[in-house]
Each structure stands twice: as C-alpha cells, then as structure tokens.
Design a protein around this motif. Sequence first.
Motif: not given
Length: 206
Positions: A121-150
């Motif tokens: 569930l939390a393998g390298p692919g998932t972690i890399v995908t998540a970090m890619n989404f927030v690499s240049n993200a604003a705070p609201i986007q980071i919140f969205l990524v966490i909420a969507i993964f939740g």
Amino acid sequence: MDNLLTFSITVFTGFFAITNPISNMTVFVSLTQGLDKKTKRAINKKSNLIAFVIVTVFILLGKYIFELFNISIPAFKITGGILIFFIGFEMLQSKQSNMKSIDNVDVDEDIAVSPLAIPILAGPGTIVTAMNFVSNAAPIQIFLVIAIFGSMSLLTYFTFRLSDLIVKTVGNNVISVIGKIMGLIIAIIGTGMIIQGIKITFKLLS
C-alpha cells in the motif's frame, strides 16, 4: 479553482492507478485466507492506517528530505518516473511487481505492517508519486494530496472489507483486465514525470 480541480483529478487518478485497490484486493485475500472476519478487519484497518501515516510523513517532509540528501527536483522526477514506468510495465506484462512481492510470507507475522502496509500500500511507487505531486506545490495543494490519499486509503479499506464478495461476483479475469489498465496509466504517469524532469533540466518549461 479550475486549476485545483484539475490538480485534484490528476492526483486521484495517479493514486488510484499506483495503489490499485482492486488488484491489491486479491493480494489481501490470499494473505488473509483462512483467518476469521474479526482478524481480517483488524489487519485491514491497521495496514491502511499505517500506509496513510507513512505517505503523509513523506508528503510533509519530502522537501526537507530533498534538502538533507541534496536531491534536485529534476533528478527526482526522472528517477521516480523510471521507477513508476517500470512498475506499470510489469503490470502490463501480467507480472507481479518486485516492489510488491509476497513470496515466502509467514502468515504468523504481522502482515498488516509487512507486506500489506509496506510495500504493497505504501511502496516506493506510491511514495514517489506522492512526493512528485508536492515537489513544487502550494500549501493548499499539499493539503489536497493528503486528503485525496486519505480518501484512497478509505476506498482501499472498504474494498478489502468486501474483498471476498467482490472476487466471487466479478471474477479474476475482470480483475486482471483492470490491473492491466492501471499498469498502462502508471506507465504513462512515469513517462510524464521523466519528460517533466528533462524539461526542467534544460529549462524548456514556459
């Protein structure tokens, strides 16, 4: 607002493809075969909770991890893209990804932690995908990524909970087809990350 909606759809699609609740459901069924319903539910709840915590930590601390190890965003995108493409390619070839190997697993071990939470569930692919989404993200986007993964963790939880019924109703062939489609999407996401990394490296982005 439109940008946030587009971003949210992209994040959801990426997480759904890489976590693939339908495909992972068959893994859950095989690992918990013979266990009673109460034990299955406990394993299901614990594995998804641990996976959510792990990915959230990487989402929030990813920037500092980059700085600590002096990792550049282009290098991360290219390397992560190659990794994700490889996982998707293996799924298209009907092979179980080495990132999610469950061979020689002892059911007596705490399977909620390993291999379910890590690396399924939390393998390298998932972690890399998540970090890619927030690499240049604003705070609201980071919140969205966490909420969507939740929400994806909740979806996985309910999928696992209904796993026996779903497998009996849908059948393994349909699940296999879904797995191939998810593999194609994952490979495309990986290719996109590589292209983004190359564009940033050579300053080709507008």
